[in-house]
Design a protein around this motif. Sequence first.
Motif, PDB file in Angstrom:
ATOM      1  N   UNK A 114      39.277 -44.207 -23.084  1.00  0.00           N
ATOM      2  CA  UNK A 114      39.323 -45.401 -22.234  1.00  0.00           C
ATOM      3  C   UNK A 114      40.223 -46.414 -22.935  1.00  0.00           C
ATOM      4  N   UNK A 115      41.024 -47.133 -22.148  1.00  0.00           N
ATOM      5  CA  UNK A 115      41.991 -48.046 -22.765  1.00  0.00           C
ATOM      6  C   UNK A 115      42.390 -49.144 -21.786  1.00  0.00           C
ATOM      7  N   UNK A 116      43.121 -50.109 -22.297  1.00  0.00           N
ATOM      8  CA  UNK A 116      43.743 -51.192 -21.532  1.00  0.00           C
ATOM      9  C   UNK A 116      42.752 -52.018 -20.700  1.00  0.00           C
ATOM     10  N   UNK A 117      41.650 -52.490 -21.294  1.00  0.00           N
ATOM     11  CA  UNK A 117      40.722 -53.309 -20.513  1.00  0.00           C
ATOM     12  C   UNK A 117      41.324 -54.683 -20.199  1.00  0.00           C
ATOM     13  N   UNK A 118      40.939 -55.226 -19.061  1.00  0.00           N
ATOM     14  CA  UNK A 118      41.334 -56.594 -18.701  1.00  0.00           C
ATOM     15  C   UNK A 118      40.217 -57.206 -17.865  1.00  0.00           C
ATOM     16  N   UNK A 119      39.796 -58.412 -18.249  1.00  0.00           N
ATOM     17  CA  UNK A 119      38.723 -59.082 -17.524  1.00  0.00           C
ATOM     18  C   UNK A 119      39.202 -59.643 -16.198  1.00  0.00           C
ATOM     19  N   UNK A 120      38.317 -59.615 -15.211  1.00  0.00           N
ATOM     20  CA  UNK A 120      38.534 -60.331 -13.962  1.00  0.00           C
ATOM     21  C   UNK A 120      38.132 -61.791 -14.195  1.00  0.00           C
ATOM     22  N   UNK A 121      38.496 -62.687 -13.282  1.00  0.00           N
ATOM     23  CA  UNK A 121      38.216 -64.114 -13.490  1.00  0.00           C
ATOM     24  C   UNK A 121      36.750 -64.471 -13.736  1.00  0.00           C
ATOM     25  N   UNK A 122      35.796 -63.669 -13.257  1.00  0.00           N
ATOM     26  CA  UNK A 122      34.383 -64.009 -13.470  1.00  0.00           C
ATOM     27  C   UNK A 122      33.945 -63.829 -14.920  1.00  0.00           C
ATOM     28  N   UNK A 123      34.759 -63.180 -15.744  1.00  0.00           N
ATOM     29  CA  UNK A 123      34.459 -63.013 -17.154  1.00  0.00           C
ATOM     30  C   UNK A 123      33.391 -61.982 -17.464  1.00  0.00           C
ATOM     31  N   UNK A 124      32.879 -61.282 -16.484  1.00  0.00           N
ATOM     32  CA  UNK A 124      31.854 -60.254 -16.677  1.00  0.00           C
ATOM     33  C   UNK A 124      32.370 -58.874 -16.271  1.00  0.00           C
ATOM     34  N   UNK A 125      33.138 -58.824 -15.206  1.00  0.00           N
ATOM     35  CA  UNK A 125      33.661 -57.542 -14.737  1.00  0.00           C
ATOM     36  C   UNK A 125      35.060 -57.340 -15.300  1.00  0.00           C
ATOM     37  N   UNK A 126      35.427 -56.069 -15.442  1.00  0.00           N
ATOM     38  CA  UNK A 126      36.712 -55.759 -16.039  1.00  0.00           C
ATOM     39  C   UNK A 126      37.286 -54.485 -15.433  1.00  0.00           C
ATOM     40  N   UNK A 127      38.579 -54.337 -15.593  1.00  0.00           N
ATOM     41  CA  UNK A 127      39.317 -53.150 -15.173  1.00  0.00           C
ATOM     42  C   UNK A 127      39.729 -52.400 -16.437  1.00  0.00           C
ATOM     43  N   UNK A 128      39.834 -51.075 -16.334  1.00  0.00           N
ATOM     44  CA  UNK A 128      40.326 -50.294 -17.467  1.00  0.00           C
ATOM     45  C   UNK A 128      40.882 -48.970 -16.973  1.00  0.00           C
ATOM     46  N   UNK A 129      41.666 -48.322 -17.834  1.00  0.00           N
ATOM     47  CA  UNK A 129      42.240 -47.008 -17.559  1.00  0.00           C
ATOM     48  C   UNK A 129      41.416 -45.958 -18.279  1.00  0.00           C
ATOM     49  N   UNK A 160      51.557 -53.652  -6.263  1.00  0.00           N
ATOM     50  CA  UNK A 160      50.574 -54.704  -5.978  1.00  0.00           C
ATOM     51  C   UNK A 160      49.678 -54.172  -4.870  1.00  0.00           C
ATOM     52  N   UNK A 161      48.397 -53.990  -5.178  1.00  0.00           N
ATOM     53  CA  UNK A 161      47.433 -53.427  -4.242  1.00  0.00           C
ATOM     54  C   UNK A 161      46.428 -54.524  -3.900  1.00  0.00           C
ATOM     55  N   UNK A 162      46.331 -54.946  -2.636  1.00  0.00           N
ATOM     56  CA  UNK A 162      45.358 -55.982  -2.292  1.00  0.00           C
ATOM     57  C   UNK A 162      43.965 -55.592  -2.791  1.00  0.00           C
ATOM     58  N   UNK A 163      43.316 -56.548  -3.448  1.00  0.00           N
ATOM     59  CA  UNK A 163      42.032 -56.285  -4.107  1.00  0.00           C
ATOM     60  C   UNK A 163      41.088 -57.455  -3.843  1.00  0.00           C
ATOM     61  N   UNK A 164      39.963 -57.142  -3.220  1.00  0.00           N
ATOM     62  CA  UNK A 164      38.926 -58.141  -2.988  1.00  0.00           C
ATOM     63  C   UNK A 164      38.111 -58.237  -4.274  1.00  0.00           C
ATOM     64  N   UNK A 165      38.432 -59.219  -5.080  1.00  0.00           N
ATOM     65  CA  UNK A 165      37.826 -59.355  -6.400  1.00  0.00           C
ATOM     66  C   UNK A 165      36.325 -59.610  -6.304  1.00  0.00           C
ATOM     67  N   UNK A 166      35.891 -60.345  -5.311  1.00  0.00           N
ATOM     68  CA  UNK A 166      34.455 -60.639  -5.151  1.00  0.00           C
ATOM     69  C   UNK A 166      33.666 -59.383  -4.791  1.00  0.00           C
TER      70      UNK A 166
END
Length: 178
Positions: free
Chosen positions: A44-59, A107-113
């Motif tokens: 697992x690599x390249x984590x990045x937090x979403x604006x809420x600071x709790x959820x994140x994306x990763x590869x 760029x893929x539309x993403x409903x962050x909520x």
Amino acid sequence: TWSAKGVILYRRNDDPSSLYRIPDNSGQPTRVTELDRSRDESWHNHPIFLPDGRRFLFLAGGNDRSKSSIYLASLDSQTRTRLVDVFSQPDYAAGFLLYQRGGAVMAHPFDEKQGRLTGDAVAIAEGVDTDTINGRAVFSASPNGALIYRSGSASGGSGRLTWFDRSGKALGTVAENG
């Protein structure tokens, strides 16, 4: 990646299989992700937090790059959601999941909520320099959607930073070649 909530999420060199979290004011590292062996994951690599600071994306990936995927996960749960099958680090900006595919930033539309993709991905930059070993492409986006990237190949040597408007028109250079 460093959350506004005081959490650092990272991959350890001695254990690339998982992501770990640690408070930014010290403490003990805690494993956050587990491999999915049914998908032949080995790292697992390249984590990045979403604006809420709790959820994140990763590869998540392994030896077979075609089985690599970007996931949405949370510090509050062991569950994760596969968003897109692609070998690229993720980024998020202004309602879009960003990743590279075939040297293009998508760029893929993403409903962050809701934590789900909506609509179709579109290429917003072509010919982006990409590391085929780890899926890292040379691009970054600010929260308001401004994108910076390097085109071509890192082996090409030096280049010049250039400002572009949203239509792709060059507005000026930042400095001499270097």
